[in-house]
Design an enzyme around this catalytic site. Structure first.
Site, PDB file in Angstrom:
ATOM      1  N   GLU A   1     -42.809  61.725  90.951  1.00 36.33           N
ATOM      2  CA  GLU A   1     -43.584  61.687  92.195  1.00 36.33           C
ATOM      3  C   GLU A   1     -44.994  62.116  91.819  1.00 36.33           C
ATOM      4  OE1 GLU A   1     -40.118  61.765  95.260  1.00 36.33           O
ATOM      5  OE2 GLU A   1     -41.588  63.348  95.566  1.00 36.33           O
TER       6      GLU A   1
ATOM      7  N   CYS B   1     -50.519  65.171  98.044  1.00 35.76           N
ATOM      8  CA  CYS B   1     -50.366  63.887  97.364  1.00 35.76           C
ATOM      9  C   CYS B   1     -50.670  62.757  98.335  1.00 35.76           C
ATOM     10  CB  CYS B   1     -48.967  63.752  96.790  1.00 35.76           C
ATOM     11  SG  CYS B   1     -47.684  64.081  97.979  1.00 35.76           S
TER      12      CYS B   1
HETATM   13  P1  NAD Z   1     -49.575  68.608  86.757  1.00 37.59           P
HETATM   14  O1  NAD Z   1     -49.203  67.276  86.228  1.00 37.59           O
HETATM   15  O2  NAD Z   1     -50.742  69.305  86.172  1.00 37.59           O
HETATM   16  O3  NAD Z   1     -48.346  69.618  86.620  1.00 37.59           O
HETATM   17  C1  NAD Z   1     -47.083  69.342  87.188  1.00 37.59           C
HETATM   18  C2  NAD Z   1     -46.020  70.131  86.466  1.00 37.59           C
HETATM   19  O4  NAD Z   1     -45.883  69.640  85.132  1.00 37.59           O
HETATM   20  C3  NAD Z   1     -46.323  71.630  86.332  1.00 37.59           C
HETATM   21  O5  NAD Z   1     -45.139  72.353  86.544  1.00 37.59           O
HETATM   22  C4  NAD Z   1     -46.790  71.741  84.888  1.00 37.59           C
HETATM   23  O6  NAD Z   1     -46.584  73.019  84.323  1.00 37.59           O
HETATM   24  C5  NAD Z   1     -45.904  70.714  84.213  1.00 37.59           C
HETATM   25  N1  NAD Z   1     -46.412  70.182  82.940  1.00 37.59           N
HETATM   26  C6  NAD Z   1     -47.695  70.068  82.501  1.00 37.59           C
HETATM   27  N2  NAD Z   1     -47.730  69.498  81.272  1.00 37.59           N
HETATM   28  C7  NAD Z   1     -46.440  69.240  80.924  1.00 37.59           C
HETATM   29  C8  NAD Z   1     -45.819  68.642  79.780  1.00 37.59           C
HETATM   30  N3  NAD Z   1     -46.531  68.192  78.746  1.00 37.59           N
HETATM   31  N4  NAD Z   1     -44.469  68.514  79.790  1.00 37.59           N
HETATM   32  C9  NAD Z   1     -43.720  68.939  80.830  1.00 37.59           C
HETATM   33  N5  NAD Z   1     -44.257  69.527  81.925  1.00 37.59           N
HETATM   34  C10 NAD Z   1     -45.597  69.666  81.981  1.00 37.59           C
HETATM   35  O7  NAD Z   1     -49.764  68.424  88.328  1.00 37.59           O
HETATM   36  P2  NAD Z   1     -50.135  69.527  89.438  1.00 37.59           P
HETATM   37  O8  NAD Z   1     -51.539  69.918  89.280  1.00 37.59           O
HETATM   38  O9  NAD Z   1     -49.118  70.607  89.470  1.00 37.59           O
HETATM   39  O10 NAD Z   1     -49.933  68.710  90.779  1.00 37.59           O
HETATM   40  C11 NAD Z   1     -50.931  67.895  91.332  1.00 37.59           C
HETATM   41  C12 NAD Z   1     -50.535  66.443  91.242  1.00 37.59           C
HETATM   42  O11 NAD Z   1     -49.241  66.257  91.772  1.00 37.59           O
HETATM   43  C13 NAD Z   1     -51.442  65.544  92.037  1.00 37.59           C
HETATM   44  O12 NAD Z   1     -51.725  64.394  91.294  1.00 37.59           O
HETATM   45  C14 NAD Z   1     -50.602  65.190  93.264  1.00 37.59           C
HETATM   46  O13 NAD Z   1     -50.952  63.993  93.888  1.00 37.59           O
HETATM   47  C15 NAD Z   1     -49.235  65.159  92.675  1.00 37.59           C
HETATM   48  N6  NAD Z   1     -48.190  65.344  93.690  1.00 37.59           N
HETATM   49  C16 NAD Z   1     -47.429  64.278  94.042  1.00 37.59           C
HETATM   50  C17 NAD Z   1     -46.458  64.408  95.033  1.00 37.59           C
HETATM   51  C18 NAD Z   1     -45.618  63.233  95.454  1.00 37.59           C
HETATM   52  O14 NAD Z   1     -44.692  63.444  96.198  1.00 37.59           O
HETATM   53  N7  NAD Z   1     -45.894  62.012  95.029  1.00 37.59           N
HETATM   54  C19 NAD Z   1     -46.296  65.631  95.669  1.00 37.59           C
HETATM   55  C20 NAD Z   1     -47.105  66.697  95.292  1.00 37.59           C
HETATM   56  C21 NAD Z   1     -48.047  66.538  94.300  1.00 37.59           C
END
Ligand code: NAD
Length: 456
Positions: free
Chosen positions: A228, A262
């Protein structure tokens, strides 16, 4: 790992991040515990979620306070997230048993043949989560996953760690065994350590960039993966609307949670005939948003959760200015401690600007004038994302015609920035893979097993 309050930069917590060895040990515990959890009658697992719901309600003030302190969400919006969560839990509590019931699809008495489908848990699943709505995006995964009989390794975002720990504690107090719901604490390094474990599925919420890495890792192992991801969600305002009401609704969709949703409105197209009137009403609305301490009841716009996003927003505004965009309000970071940016409206926006192409995830919005429905639809679809899209018009048929042509997992008529537990939540293209919520989002944590049964 230090936890900072984004409103002022103060350190509000210090937690130990999990090393790779610890993540491995947590995985082994979850693997060992999962079969007994799956063997329980579903009613017992549902009872733990019902107890979790009660606990959430009883703890609401504490939980909202923590969310506001670590994410910077205005306190009223923190409480809204928790109340909204109760509605989602009610949906899962009401629908799971029926949705996961085994089905006889053929009962051929003459040939003594029965064909059945059962819905088996995947096993041990990893849930790597985001910080912007930690209760919503987390529970969309771990609640149905647990109900279906999976063990869950839950990695909250490093920006919502204290909330993640609250969730784990409440689930354990509600009867979910500690080895069945296991919080995994840390940042991306811990996330990648989690991905190295032989889990049976990965359910990720976060950015497109990280999502690609998660998908590649899951693809190599051929396990179920759901992503997501982000969006660049458009709204088209037609020429027949009540301009003031539409401007107020769309401004809320763009700026609620400081634009860090999001499904926040990320770009706006306005019909030529009402463009100027709409822009005036929109800017009035945005100027009226109370900006301030997130603990203050009156605050609507608080700090950004992540400091790094300030630079992204500055770059988008500078790029828009350079290409002819006009900033009508805001446009700058707010000086002082913490991560603050002024609510910002840019007009004369167009698709050469990163403001109209790349996710902003902050209090910045571009508005573009359009000649009519065809141009609006073409622009709405001019994106690699496809999470949500909406149209404001009095005309139902016109709205449906437009929305049928728009590529997005979710479409809105006269509403936006809205999620329902009864409807599937999914994105196309860079917005993701798979879905949560609705009855599909319960079954997605299972695999169907086919039974061919011939009695002799
Ligand atoms: P992010 O991608 O920076 O981090 C998400 C998660 O991934 C965190 O827990 C982080 O620690 C982990 N992570 C980071 N690098 C990783 C790796 N190499 N391997 C495994 N895990 C790793 O995103 P964010 O800043 O937490 O969230 C914001 C984003 O999420 C925005 O783009 C937003 O649109 C999206 N989002 C989407 C939805 C949806 O339902 N489509 C809902 C909420 C947020």
């Amino acid at each position: 790992m230090k936890i900072h309050n984004p409103a002022n930069g103060n350190v509000i917590g210090d937690v130990e991040a999990d090393t790779s060895a610890k993540v491995r040990a947590k995985y082994a515990r979850a693997r060992a515990a999962q079969p007994a959890w799956a063997e329980l009658p579903i009613k017992k697992r549902l009872a733990t979620i019902a107890a979790f719901r009660e606990r959430l309600a009883a703890m609401q003030d504490t939980l909202a306070g923590t969310l506001t302190a670590e994410v910077g969400k205005p306190i009223r919006q923190s409480r809204n997230e928790l109340s909204g969560l109760a509605g989602r839990l009610d949906f899962f509590l009401a629908e799971s048993q029926r949705t996961l019931r085994s089905e006889t699809v053929l009962a051929d008495v003459d040939n003594k043949l029965e064909e059945r489908i059962t819905h088996e848990p995947l096993g041990v699943v990893a849930n790597i989560s985001a910080w912007n709505y930690p209760y919503f995006v987390g529970s969309n995964v771990f609640v149905p996953a647990l109900i279906a009989g999976n063990a869950v390794l839950y990695k909250p975002s490093e920006y919502a760690t204290l909330t993640g720990l609250h969730i784990a504690q409440m689930l354990h107090e509600s009867g979910v065994p500690e080895d069945v719901f296991v919080p995994v604490i840390g940042d991306g390094t811990t996330g990648s350590a989690l991905l190295r474990q032989p889990v049976d599925g990965v359910f990720f919420t976060g950015s497109y960039e990280t999502g690609r890495r998660v998908a590649a890792s899951a693809g190599r192992r051929m396990i179920k993966v759901q992503l997501e991801l982000g969006g660049k969600d458009p709204i088209y305002v037609c020429d027949d609307v009540d301009v003031k009401a539409a401007a107020a609704a769309v401004a809320d969709g763009a700026f609620y949670n400081n634009g860090q949703s999001c499904c926040a409105v990320e770009r706006i197209y306005v019909a030529d005939a009402i463009h100027d009137e709409f822009v005036d009403a929109f800017v009035d609305e945005v100027r009226g948003f109370p900006v301030g301490e997130p603990t203050d009841e009156a605050t609507y716009i608080g700090p950004l959760t992540r400091r790094a996003q300030i630079a992204v927003l500055k770059r988008q505004v500078a790029d828009a200015r350079k290409l002819g965009g006009k900033v009508l309000t805001g446009g700058e970071p707010i000086d002082g401690r913490g991560n603050w940016f002024q609510p910002t409206v840019v007009v004369n926006a167009d698709h050469r600007m990163s403001l109209m192409r790349d996710e902003s995830f902050g209090p910045v919005i571009g508005i573009q004038r359009v000649s009519g429905d065809d141009e609006a639809v073409a622009l709405m679809n001019d994106t690699p994302f496809g999470l949500t899209a909406g149209v404001y018009t009095r005309a139902e048929k016109r709205a449906k015609r437009i929305l049928a042509r728009v590529h997005a997992g979710t479409v809105y008529w006269n509403c936006c920035d809205r999620v329902s537990p009864r409807l599937p939540w999914s994105g196309l293209g860079h917005s993701g893979l798979g879905l949560t919520l609705s009855t599909y989002g319960i079954r997605t944590f299972t695999r169907p097993k086919a039974w061919h049964l011939r009695s002799i």
